[in-house]
Design an enzyme around this catalytic site. Structure first.
Site, PDB file in Angstrom:
ATOM      1  N   SER A  32      26.435  12.829   1.185  1.00  0.00           N
ATOM      2  CA  SER A  32      27.816  12.515   1.592  1.00  0.00           C
ATOM      3  C   SER A  32      28.746  12.643   0.406  1.00  0.00           C
ATOM      4  CB  SER A  32      27.907  11.085   2.123  1.00  0.00           C
ATOM      5  OG  SER A  32      27.120  10.925   3.270  1.00  0.00           O
TER       6      SER A  32
HETATM    7  N1  SAH Z   1      23.017   8.847   3.195  1.00  0.00           N
HETATM    8  C1  SAH Z   1      22.721  10.209   2.820  1.00  0.00           C
HETATM    9  C2  SAH Z   1      23.423  11.195   3.732  1.00  0.00           C
HETATM   10  C3  SAH Z   1      22.472  12.260   4.171  1.00  0.00           C
HETATM   11  S1  SAH Z   1      23.021  13.303   5.489  1.00  0.00           S
HETATM   12  C4  SAH Z   1      23.036  10.468   1.357  1.00  0.00           C
HETATM   13  O1  SAH Z   1      23.659   9.613   0.703  1.00  0.00           O
HETATM   14  O2  SAH Z   1      22.637  11.508   0.831  1.00  0.00           O
HETATM   15  C5  SAH Z   1      22.372  12.481   6.896  1.00  0.00           C
HETATM   16  C6  SAH Z   1      20.865  12.358   7.000  1.00  0.00           C
HETATM   17  O3  SAH Z   1      20.579  11.796   8.292  1.00  0.00           O
HETATM   18  C7  SAH Z   1      20.076  13.673   6.933  1.00  0.00           C
HETATM   19  O4  SAH Z   1      19.156  13.604   5.890  1.00  0.00           O
HETATM   20  C8  SAH Z   1      19.376  13.752   8.291  1.00  0.00           C
HETATM   21  O5  SAH Z   1      18.060  14.310   8.232  1.00  0.00           O
HETATM   22  C9  SAH Z   1      19.326  12.288   8.710  1.00  0.00           C
HETATM   23  N2  SAH Z   1      19.178  12.029  10.145  1.00  0.00           N
HETATM   24  C10 SAH Z   1      19.729  12.691  11.207  1.00  0.00           C
HETATM   25  N3  SAH Z   1      19.352  12.129  12.370  1.00  0.00           N
HETATM   26  C11 SAH Z   1      18.524  11.081  12.045  1.00  0.00           C
HETATM   27  C12 SAH Z   1      17.796  10.128  12.813  1.00  0.00           C
HETATM   28  N4  SAH Z   1      17.808  10.112  14.143  1.00  0.00           N
HETATM   29  N5  SAH Z   1      17.054   9.207  12.143  1.00  0.00           N
HETATM   30  C13 SAH Z   1      16.999   9.190  10.775  1.00  0.00           C
HETATM   31  N6  SAH Z   1      17.660  10.085  10.017  1.00  0.00           N
HETATM   32  C14 SAH Z   1      18.414  11.013  10.627  1.00  0.00           C
END
Ligand code: SAH
Length: 213
Positions: free
Chosen positions: A64
């Site tokens: 993010s």
């Molecule tokens: N908080 C993270 C943001 C990553 S982007 C950071 O600081 O880097 C969002 C993430 O959500 C991705 O890695 C994706 O694989 C995950 N994601 C999507 N759907 C999901 C679900 N149902 N359960 C767990 N993770 C999920």
């Protein structure tokens, strides 16, 4: 992993920029000041680590952007000792910022490769974040209820399972909608009632169902 004067200077600048935007609490900015963002991204992006941008972290996912982390963390209103569930561990950056805010973080990721990579990174940083491989739609019933829940991927609707894992008075911050999301803050008032407020438009990767191998 290196965090030298150059990185620290760039981080200071990023914090100043976020402060000017007036989107984050001082407490959140202080926590973000302690987290070297370059550790959470691929080294090819290192010189851009403190730009207010999202970057690819592999597996089609992104870390993010700092202003989004600042806004979500501020909306969560973190209090020392809060038990927080994060859906979407990704790079681990947001989770580690919450750890620096004094929270006990439980973070779920559905992408196995990212889950494994980030678990190693967070351990090497001495982070107290506990990571789980699973589907965030199910939450973590074995650790519920939570004081706060943060979802870091775009959800089509408010997942009822997650609301059920919030304590009374608990807060959930979740981007809702497709293809763009509205940052939404949900406060669980009692067994049946929630308060819902909107906090601007964002772009997140989608919240997907089921674990991926
Ligand atoms: N908080 C993270 C943001 C990553 S982007 C950071 O600081 O880097 C969002 C993430 O959500 C991705 O890695 C994706 O694989 C995950 N994601 C999507 N759907 C999901 C679900 N149902 N359960 C767990 N993770 C999920």
């Amino acid at each position: 992993m290196i965090d030298n004067f150059k990185h620290q200077g760039a981080r200071e600048k990023m914090i100043d920029l976020l402060r000017k935007k007036n989107i984050a609490s001082e407490q959140v900015l202080l926590a973000m000041k302690q987290v070297p963002r370059q550790f959470f991204i691929d080294s090819v992006f290192e010189k851009y680590a403190y730009d207010d941008k999202a970057f690819s972290i592999g597996e089609g996912q992104t870390i993010s952007q700092p202003s989004t982390v600042a806004i979500q963390s501020t909306l969560l209103d973190v209090v020392q000792g809060d038990k927080i569930l994060e859906v979407g561990t990704g790079s681990g950056y947001q989770a580690h910022v919450l750890h620096k805010l004094g929270a006990k973080v439980f973070s779920v990721e559905r992408q196995k490769i990212l889950f494994k990579k980030t678990r190693i990174l967070l351990n090497s940083l001495g982070s107290s974040v506990q990571t789980f491989y699973g589907d965030g739609y199910a939450g973590l019933p074995q650790h519920a209820p939570f004081d706060k829940i943060i979802v870091t991927c775009g959800a089509p609707v408010i997942p009822a399972t997650l609301v059920a894992q919030l304590k009374t008075g608990g807060i959930m911050v979740i981007p809702l909608g497709h293809p763009q999301q509205v940052m939404t803050r949900i406060i669980r008032k009692n067994e049946n009632d929630v308060d819902i407020t909107a906090h601007g438009n964002f772009h997140f990767v989608p919240m997907l169902g089921k674990k991926s191998v």
